[in-house]
Design a protein around this motif. Structure first.
Motif, short mmCIF file in Angstrom:
data_model
loop_
_atom_site.label_atom_id
_atom_site.label_comp_id
_atom_site.label_asym_id
_atom_site.label_seq_id
_atom_site.Cartn_x
_atom_site.Cartn_y
_atom_site.Cartn_z
N GLN A 170 -27.83 23.01 15.38
CA GLN A 170 -26.68 23.65 14.73
C GLN A 170 -25.42 22.83 15.07
OE1 GLN A 170 -25.24 27.39 16.41
NE2 GLN A 170 -24.88 28.24 14.37
N ILE A 171 -24.51 22.72 14.09
CA ILE A 171 -23.22 22.06 14.33
C ILE A 171 -22.11 23.06 14.00
CG2 ILE A 171 -21.74 20.10 13.75
CD1 ILE A 171 -24.34 18.72 12.66
N TYR A 181 -17.93 23.54 13.43
CA TYR A 181 -16.64 22.89 13.12
C TYR A 181 -15.56 23.96 13.31
CZ TYR A 181 -19.84 19.57 10.96
OH TYR A 181 -20.86 18.69 10.74
N VAL A 204 -15.49 19.92 17.44
CA VAL A 204 -16.83 19.93 16.84
C VAL A 204 -17.84 20.10 17.97
CG1 VAL A 204 -18.53 18.61 15.51
CG2 VAL A 204 -16.09 18.43 14.96
N GLU A 245 -21.95 20.04 18.90
CA GLU A 245 -23.32 19.70 18.49
C GLU A 245 -24.29 20.43 19.40
OE1 GLU A 245 -24.00 15.42 17.47
OE2 GLU A 245 -21.98 15.20 18.27
N ILE A 246 -25.10 21.31 18.83
CA ILE A 246 -26.05 22.10 19.61
C ILE A 246 -27.46 21.63 19.23
CG2 ILE A 246 -26.83 24.43 20.18
CD1 ILE A 246 -23.97 25.22 18.78
N LYS A 247 -28.09 20.92 20.14
CA LYS A 247 -29.38 20.30 19.83
C LYS A 247 -30.47 21.36 19.64
CE LYS A 247 -28.11 16.03 22.10
NZ LYS A 247 -28.32 15.09 23.22
N PHE A 287 -8.66 18.21 11.66
CA PHE A 287 -9.59 17.40 12.45
C PHE A 287 -8.93 16.05 12.77
CE2 PHE A 287 -12.07 20.76 10.83
CZ PHE A 287 -13.00 21.01 11.82
N LEU A 344 -17.64 12.74 12.70
CA LEU A 344 -17.65 13.94 13.54
C LEU A 344 -18.97 14.10 14.26
CD1 LEU A 344 -15.81 16.46 11.17
CD2 LEU A 344 -14.83 15.14 13.06
N THR A 345 -20.07 13.81 13.59
CA THR A 345 -21.39 13.82 14.24
C THR A 345 -22.21 12.65 13.70
OG1 THR A 345 -22.59 15.19 12.64
CG2 THR A 345 -21.36 16.35 14.34
N ASP A 361 -25.50 12.01 15.39
CA ASP A 361 -26.81 12.15 16.04
C ASP A 361 -27.85 12.52 14.98
OD1 ASP A 361 -29.05 12.83 17.47
OD2 ASP A 361 -28.02 14.18 18.85
N ASN A 405 -31.33 14.29 16.16
CA ASN A 405 -31.41 15.73 16.44
C ASN A 405 -31.04 16.62 15.25
OD1 ASN A 405 -32.27 16.35 19.21
ND2 ASN A 405 -30.64 14.92 19.75
N PHE A 406 -30.30 16.09 14.28
CA PHE A 406 -29.82 16.95 13.19
C PHE A 406 -30.24 16.47 11.79
CE2 PHE A 406 -26.88 17.29 16.79
CZ PHE A 406 -26.98 18.66 17.03
N ILE A 445 -14.14 18.07 5.33
CA ILE A 445 -15.32 17.68 6.11
C ILE A 445 -16.41 17.39 5.10
CG2 ILE A 445 -17.12 18.49 7.69
CD1 ILE A 445 -15.08 20.40 8.89
#
Lengths: 147, 147
Positions: A72-73, A75, A98, A100-102, B22, B41-42, B44, B47-48, B120
């Motif tokens: 889950q991300i 913002y 922001v 970032e939840i792995k 942001f 912003l992300t 990764d 993982n996502f 975003i």
């Protein structure tokens, strides 16, 4: 003389009054402590393998401990919030942050005790399955935040 | 008597001065007409299976025609923007709007001629591959917007 002060919705203004940017949703009926309003923003899992939503938390409100198998991300849009991963200190959140939840990381998010908080959330890789919900964040856990 | 008026960053204020929420990124060096600043912003993707970014468009700026094999979602944060899918009329965007761009749909997005625009963007299902870029949006195409 009239002195008129208006608090605007910027990340630099720590004393702001929150103005929600995304539409206000329905009051959440489960998995939250206190009042929160959830508006689904995208639900087309077929084309995006994701779902996204705006959440407005009233001061002091937060969701339950939970995890997402696909991650889950968050913002942060307006107001001031809190976020905690299981076993780690509570983090303070403000507009422009922001998170970032792995996948499978147990966590919760919500407002600070005295400010509203609005974030967009996106649950990624939804084909991996729905969120798992654990118990409520206790007052003792919530109040453990150290500024 | 002193009368002090401040334009705040809300979707209901059509005459606002944009305040970016942001962080402001680096100026984009390709695939844009005019000035735009992109902040990742992300990143990764492991993982996502997604990447997300904040884009600030100067008035009149826009990106090139492009498409995403895994789709893209835009969350409009501040200012006023434009969006067009190939073969359809240009749509006006304001803070609080959300745009779902299905996989492989050719489109562009940018600011209106006289306002900044911040959104975003999240590119979903990145494992399906990177964006495909086509040519610039011509002035004739950009100016075809009917209010």
């Amino acid at each position: 003389m009239v002195l008129l002060l208006i608090s605007c919705n910027t990340k630099d203004n720590e004393t702001m009054t929150t103005t929600q940017i995304f539409p206000k949703g329905e009051k959440a009926t489960e998995y939250f402590t206190g009042d929160a309003w959830v508006k689904m923003l995208t639900t087309d899992t077929k084309n995006f393998d994701a779902m996204s939503y705006d959440v407005l938390f009233a001061p002091g409100s937060r969701n339950y401990w939970h995890s997402h198998p696909g991650g889950q991300i968050l913002y942060c849009i307006s107001g001031e919030g809190l976020f905690q991963q299981k076993g780690e200190p509570i983090q303070h959140l403000k507009a422009g942050d922001v998170v970032e939840i792995k996948p499978n990381v147990i966590h919760w998010h919500g407002a600070t005790p005295d400010k509203e908080f609005e974030h967009i959330g996106i649950s990624t890789q939804l084909a991996k399955g729905p969120a798992t919900w654990y118990g409520a964040v206790t007052d003792e856990e919530y109040n453990s935040y150290k500024k």
